[in-house]
Design an enzyme around this catalytic site. Structure first.
Site: not given
Length: 379
Positions: A95, A274
């Site tokens: 991320d 996720d």
């Protein structure tokens, strides 16, 4: 030499669900896929060989904010990147660090240039800009990395959501420019995904999805959901956004979610998901199974010597009984968290594998209607 496309769609349905394949330099990923979260170069309580051999994870996540603060990029680069550092030879996604930075609302200052924030570890001050986030993710070396964005809270006023979305779009251009000017450093291709924002406002999400689609990236993500909004709102926005994002690119719904969230999202055209839920809930004695949800501290399991999960695919499901795992939780043994985490992750990976099989077989939506009530049951 024949170049293989990054994403191939192998089977479509009468709805939006599809089965595909993502090709990275560290291996192929069959979609739809769930990605275990390895925040600090570790999926909590789980060995890498268990992730690969037993859980059958095809890709895992690393966290830019946490890895930047510890162990730091000097060590990361000396190790040869995150793959080498943690001995993981399959794909990794990172991320941007944005979500973590913006969650530090009491100790950060945001400007057009970027965000100044205070470390949760030692109180030291740091600054991350779109360019800095890209640089850190180059140094980490993930196969897929995310553009730096601002994630709005829920609920969020319309004007705040609009300003935040526009800032995310301006930052995206800077991310793309930096990425184009600074090539990979570990010899493997990295793929940048921009992120759709706009809170729960349909008009903003439409604008953002169009901007992100026009960026022409290898894949696209949907952020700012699963932050407290009702499930139906999440599904509505996801459905609207997947109508706009390019069909030929993978779509990643960030931070989702429960087993039923995952199945519903696949039905709305999502390819990648996720969430920390399978491991976090496992550490708190909650197991997800094909029959429903089990709280392993419940007294009803005290004398149940049947396998942990007779339909489970992991060795822990066969090797340990419900009574034994309950005992470990009651006794506060660390092994309880490990067994439960392996079980939940293996179940999540099995869930998307079976969903893929039903997409290929052509009966995904019928199966979805039947399985979701089952998954939600409390055992």
């Amino acid at each position: 030499m024949t170049m293989h496309p990054f994403f191939e769609i192998e089977k479509t349905t009468s709805g939006k669900a599809r089965a595909g394949k993502i090709s990275t330099d560290h291996g192929e990923i069959q979609t739809p896929i769930f990605m275990p979260v390895g925040t600090v170069a570790s999926v909590k309580t789980v060995h890498q060989h268990e992730l690969k051999e037993d859980i059958k994870a095809q890709i895992i996540l690393g966290n830019t904010y946490h890895l930047y603060l510890r162990p730091g990029m000097e060590i990361m680069q000396e190790a040869g990147g995150l793959h080498q550092f943690m001995n993981w030879d399959k794909p990794i996604l990172t991320d941007s660090g944005g979500y973590q930075v913006f969650s530090l609302s009491s100790s950060r200052k945001m400007t057009e240039e970027g965000v100044k924030f205070k470390s949760h570890i030692d109180g030291s001050y740091h600054f991350i800009s779109p360019e800095k986030s890209m640089e850190i993710q180059r140094q980490i070396g993930a196969d897929i990395f995310m553009a730096f964005d601002e994630c709005t809270p829920y609920p969020c006023e319309y004007n705040q959501a609009k300003l935040s979305m526009e800032l995310t779009h301006r930052w995206l251009k800077r991310c793309i420019d930096w990425t184009n000017e600074n090539h990979e450093i570990y010899g493997h291709k990295q793929h940048l995904f921009p992120i759709v924002q706009g809170s729960t406002y349909s008009d903003l999400r439409k604008i953002s999805a169009e901007v992100i689609a026009e960026a022409g990236a290898d894949g696209n993500a949907i952020g700012g959901l699963s932050v407290g909004e009702p499930e139906e709102e999440m599904y509505r926005i996801t459905n609207e956004v997947t109508d706009i994002l390019p069909k030929e690119k993978p779509r990643y719904l960030m931070g989702v979610g429960t087993p039923w969230n995952i199945i519903e999202s696949i039905g709305l055209g999502i390819d990648m998901m996720d969430c920390v839920m399978p491991t976090r809930n496992a550490r708190n004695a909650m197991l997800f199974t094909w029959q429903g949800v089990m709280n392993m501290k419940n007294k009803k399991w005290e004398k149940d010597f049947s396998p942990l999960d007779e339909f489970g695919t992991s060795y822990v499901d066969r090797d340990y009984s419900k009574a034994y795992v309950r005992h470990l939780f009651v006794a506060k043994e660390y092994l309880a968290k490990q067994i439960a985490s392996i079980h939940n992750l293996a179940f999540y990976l099995d869930l998307v594998k079976v969903a893929r099989e039903h997409i290929i077989a052509g009966d995904f939506y019928e199966w979805k209607q039947q399985i979701i009530p089952q998954l939600k049951q409390r055992l």
